[in-house]
Motif scaffolding. Sequence first.
Motif, PDB file in Angstrom:
ATOM      1  N   ARG A 161       0.675  -1.222   0.151  1.00  0.00           N
ATOM      2  CA  ARG A 161      -0.076  -0.006   0.184  1.00  0.00           C
ATOM      3  C   ARG A 161       0.811   1.114   0.020  1.00  0.00           C
ATOM      4  N   ARG A 162       1.912   1.214   0.818  1.00  0.00           N
ATOM      5  CA  ARG A 162       3.070   2.443   0.966  1.00  0.00           C
ATOM      6  C   ARG A 162       3.431   2.499  -0.424  1.00  0.00           C
ATOM      7  N   LYS A 163       4.003   1.110  -1.010  1.00  0.00           N
ATOM      8  CA  LYS A 163       4.877   1.417  -2.449  1.00  0.00           C
ATOM      9  C   LYS A 163       3.842   1.761  -3.608  1.00  0.00           C
ATOM     10  N   LEU A 164       2.931   1.478  -3.520  1.00  0.00           N
ATOM     11  CA  LEU A 164       2.036   1.783  -4.383  1.00  0.00           C
ATOM     12  C   LEU A 164       1.265   3.121  -4.518  1.00  0.00           C
ATOM     13  N   LYS A 165       1.432   3.726  -3.271  1.00  0.00           N
ATOM     14  CA  LYS A 165       1.047   5.160  -2.770  1.00  0.00           C
ATOM     15  C   LYS A 165      -0.617   5.142  -3.081  1.00  0.00           C
ATOM     16  N   ILE A 166      -1.229   4.070  -2.547  1.00  0.00           N
ATOM     17  CA  ILE A 166      -2.495   3.823  -2.669  1.00  0.00           C
ATOM     18  C   ILE A 166      -3.196   5.154  -1.759  1.00  0.00           C
ATOM     19  N   ASP A 167      -2.671   5.551  -0.649  1.00  0.00           N
ATOM     20  CA  ASP A 167      -3.301   6.393   0.100  1.00  0.00           C
ATOM     21  C   ASP A 167      -3.543   7.812  -0.479  1.00  0.00           C
ATOM     22  N   ARG A 203     -10.068   6.407  -1.391  1.00  0.00           N
ATOM     23  CA  ARG A 203     -11.160   7.142  -0.643  1.00  0.00           C
ATOM     24  C   ARG A 203     -11.039   6.810   0.625  1.00  0.00           C
ATOM     25  N   ARG A 204     -11.395   7.883   1.563  1.00  0.00           N
ATOM     26  CA  ARG A 204     -11.110   7.690   2.794  1.00  0.00           C
ATOM     27  C   ARG A 204     -12.519   7.011   3.404  1.00  0.00           C
ATOM     28  N   ILE A 205     -12.207   5.890   4.387  1.00  0.00           N
ATOM     29  CA  ILE A 205     -13.230   5.223   5.085  1.00  0.00           C
ATOM     30  C   ILE A 205     -12.972   5.683   6.516  1.00  0.00           C
ATOM     31  N   ASN A 206     -14.106   6.178   7.063  1.00  0.00           N
ATOM     32  CA  ASN A 206     -14.112   6.440   8.553  1.00  0.00           C
ATOM     33  C   ASN A 206     -14.845   5.598   9.543  1.00  0.00           C
ATOM     34  N   ILE A 207     -13.863   4.708  10.055  1.00  0.00           N
ATOM     35  CA  ILE A 207     -14.478   3.804  10.964  1.00  0.00           C
ATOM     36  C   ILE A 207     -13.777   3.945  12.274  1.00  0.00           C
ATOM     37  N   SER A 208     -14.474   3.660  13.540  1.00  0.00           N
ATOM     38  CA  SER A 208     -13.651   3.969  14.716  1.00  0.00           C
ATOM     39  C   SER A 208     -12.729   2.738  14.850  1.00  0.00           C
ATOM     40  N   ARG A 209     -11.730   3.133  15.640  1.00  0.00           N
ATOM     41  CA  ARG A 209     -10.639   2.128  15.999  1.00  0.00           C
ATOM     42  C   ARG A 209     -11.378   1.327  17.184  1.00  0.00           C
ATOM     43  N   ARG A 210     -12.048   1.858  17.726  1.00  0.00           N
ATOM     44  CA  ARG A 210     -12.819   1.038  18.971  1.00  0.00           C
ATOM     45  C   ARG A 210     -14.026   0.104  18.241  1.00  0.00           C
ATOM     46  N   PHE A 211     -14.035  -0.037  17.044  1.00  0.00           N
ATOM     47  CA  PHE A 211     -14.905  -1.147  16.440  1.00  0.00           C
ATOM     48  C   PHE A 211     -14.541  -2.446  17.050  1.00  0.00           C
ATOM     49  N   LEU A 223      -7.319 -13.932   1.427  1.00  0.00           N
ATOM     50  CA  LEU A 223      -7.037 -12.893   0.321  1.00  0.00           C
ATOM     51  C   LEU A 223      -8.097 -11.940   0.574  1.00  0.00           C
ATOM     52  N   ALA A 224      -9.191 -12.058   0.912  1.00  0.00           N
ATOM     53  CA  ALA A 224      -9.888 -10.719   1.331  1.00  0.00           C
ATOM     54  C   ALA A 224      -9.358  -9.780   2.337  1.00  0.00           C
ATOM     55  N   ILE A 225      -8.794 -10.185   3.438  1.00  0.00           N
ATOM     56  CA  ILE A 225      -8.207  -9.568   4.362  1.00  0.00           C
ATOM     57  C   ILE A 225      -7.068  -8.648   3.988  1.00  0.00           C
ATOM     58  N   PHE A 226      -6.273  -9.427   3.037  1.00  0.00           N
ATOM     59  CA  PHE A 226      -4.885  -8.792   2.375  1.00  0.00           C
ATOM     60  C   PHE A 226      -5.649  -7.734   1.467  1.00  0.00           C
ATOM     61  N   LEU A 227      -6.626  -7.941   0.603  1.00  0.00           N
ATOM     62  CA  LEU A 227      -7.207  -6.773  -0.303  1.00  0.00           C
ATOM     63  C   LEU A 227      -7.758  -5.707   0.704  1.00  0.00           C
ATOM     64  N   PHE A 228      -8.645  -5.844   1.647  1.00  0.00           N
ATOM     65  CA  PHE A 228      -9.119  -5.107   2.382  1.00  0.00           C
ATOM     66  C   PHE A 228      -8.186  -3.965   2.989  1.00  0.00           C
ATOM     67  N   ASP A 229      -7.046  -4.514   3.400  1.00  0.00           N
ATOM     68  CA  ASP A 229      -5.785  -3.794   4.180  1.00  0.00           C
ATOM     69  C   ASP A 229      -5.041  -2.993   2.731  1.00  0.00           C
ATOM     70  N   GLY A 286      -6.499  -2.034   8.164  1.00  0.00           N
ATOM     71  CA  GLY A 286      -7.908  -2.303   8.622  1.00  0.00           C
ATOM     72  C   GLY A 286      -8.239  -3.440   9.416  1.00  0.00           C
ATOM     73  N   TRP A 287      -7.578  -4.552   8.894  1.00  0.00           N
ATOM     74  CA  TRP A 287      -7.952  -5.935   9.604  1.00  0.00           C
ATOM     75  C   TRP A 287      -7.527  -5.759  11.115  1.00  0.00           C
ATOM     76  N   CYS A 288      -6.157  -5.497  11.444  1.00  0.00           N
ATOM     77  CA  CYS A 288      -5.557  -5.680  12.649  1.00  0.00           C
ATOM     78  C   CYS A 288      -5.880  -4.471  13.442  1.00  0.00           C
ATOM     79  N   GLY A 289      -6.279  -3.154  12.664  1.00  0.00           N
ATOM     80  CA  GLY A 289      -6.134  -2.087  13.507  1.00  0.00           C
ATOM     81  C   GLY A 289      -7.777  -1.686  13.975  1.00  0.00           C
ATOM     82  N   TYR A 290      -8.814  -2.342  13.254  1.00  0.00           N
ATOM     83  CA  TYR A 290     -10.182  -1.941  13.495  1.00  0.00           C
ATOM     84  C   TYR A 290     -10.838  -3.089  13.636  1.00  0.00           C
ATOM     85  N   ILE A 291     -10.787  -4.112  13.321  1.00  0.00           N
ATOM     86  CA  ILE A 291     -11.690  -5.239  13.144  1.00  0.00           C
ATOM     87  C   ILE A 291     -11.300  -6.549  14.256  1.00  0.00           C
ATOM     88  N   CYS A 292     -10.223  -6.607  14.011  1.00  0.00           N
ATOM     89  CA  CYS A 292      -9.883  -8.168  14.851  1.00  0.00           C
ATOM     90  C   CYS A 292     -10.070  -8.078  16.160  1.00  0.00           C
TER      91      CYS A 292
END
Lengths: 272, 274
Positions: free
Chosen positions: A108-114, A118-126, A171-177, A184-190
């Motif tokens: 994600r960093r290498k490809l400069k995806i950010d 689009r920004r998605i706004n979810i709470s870290r507390r989810f 694979l879905a988790i990979f694409l999600f992140d 996304g996965w480790c920082g918001y959901i797991c």
Amino acid sequence: MMSKLLKNRYLILRRIVQITILALYFGANAYGWKVLVGNLSYSKFLQAIPLADPFTVLQMLAAGAVVGVDVLVGAVVIAVFYGLIGGRAFCSWVCPINMVTDLANWLRRKLKIDRDARRINISRRFRYWALGTLLVVSFVVGAAAYEFVNPIGFFVRGLLFSIGFGWTLILAIFLFDLLILKHGWCGYICPVGATYSLIGSKSLIRVEHNHLNCTNCGNCKEVCPEKQVLNPVIYRKSGFINGIECTNCGRCIEVCNDNALKFSIRSFLKNN
Amino acid sequence: MDKKRRSFLVVMAQAVAASAMGGSIVAAFVEENKDKPLTLRPPGALPEKDFIKTCIRCGLCAEACKNRDNPMIIDGEKMVTLKMGAPGDSVPIGTPYFIPRDVPCYMCDDIPCMNACPTGALTPDMCKNDEGKVAIDYAKMGVAVIDPKSCIAYWGLQCTACYRACPELDKAIRIEWKQNERTGKHAYRIPVVYEDYCTGCGMCEHACVTEKPAIKVFPRDVFLGKPGDRYVKGWDTKDQQRIKNASTKTTTETGRSKENPIEELNQGVKWNDE
């Protein structure tokens, strides 16, 4: 070469630990090694010490299972280890999904995806809501609910036995992140990580920040998968990174060129 | 309502809604995946409903099965009975099971799988006889069922493959002799399963010579019936004691039968003198 190794010393160490654990599980099943038998939900270390995932055991208890003593002892052993020493280190030093999400976030960093995503706004507390919800669901359906979809289980059992259709979730988790939500996965959901955050909230090993050396370059914030733990400290003051979601991965220490961050031991009594 | 309070309540409601959505998807999936009645479990497994609660999915049973002391080796390959359910296997995900046609249970004397279980999902309590003696012969993994139409012994052919493969020889499967009336000169030697002795190991299913096995193992709950206490064996004093447990209610009640039959029959009838 040497400096590059040194620059990634914790990353290399983490991969060695993660892969060694997987190799020991694999060897136990394939060749009958007796060092670490089982998987990350329950295993036996050196044929004597039981280890169990606290969140799995909590779900089983919520489901109304009468579980064996070994399992309860195993959960306590793990909780005491991370609670006293490791903090949330499970997530970056043991969990195999960390290798998947780290790869996604590196890409994600290498490809400069950010730059364009689009920004998605979810709470870290989810994740804490997920944790609570899954305990309720376990109680309602009468089974440890998350264990039916836990990608950690899919991964390790996939390596030892067969993964079946489970690779789609990995694979879905990979694409999600990679494409949807950064870390996304480790920082918001797991919910497993959420459990370890809570267990390790008072642990001794913490990253310490030395404000006098800090040049405010922001490298640490760039790599940190749980930026919110750095925010109260970096640019502001010297002190421990006390945020409970810090996984002690050590990436911030590696990228710091100014010797402002290091692993240190926090006092139990005084939080700063 | 002040603005701060309102926004707090809305954010909380959002979190609850997100949790409810995620939770109900997981719950629906678990409800669907946890009931797979055809799953054959290792020896000593708790009843399925408790098993699914208690199994921690660590794979120690499958590991113990793979690394057991005297494994069966066929063509240089070690026979491993237990598999761990993966998505797409049609069994509850992560739990141990076996497919006897591929690899049956070889019924190790020391029951390594059961003894490896840390949670009690596999327990000696479920693998013992009435006197409390624990042995693999008292395992109740399933029960063998014969399809007489495709079993070639029922055609009059000599087979007895299942009978000879059975580890509970002459107890769980016995050969019964009958006259073959089709030819008039020959005998049928027909295998019959005695479910009290059948452990469900699946050696018979594995050995069956037909293209698709004519003898198959099913979980006991799926195949075995239950007559209840209303029916007892004639000329058997002990069995006849059971009738004492039977309910004394002997008539069937429906919404209709509660009403007076005359009124029921005369519903909607108009009498002239009314």
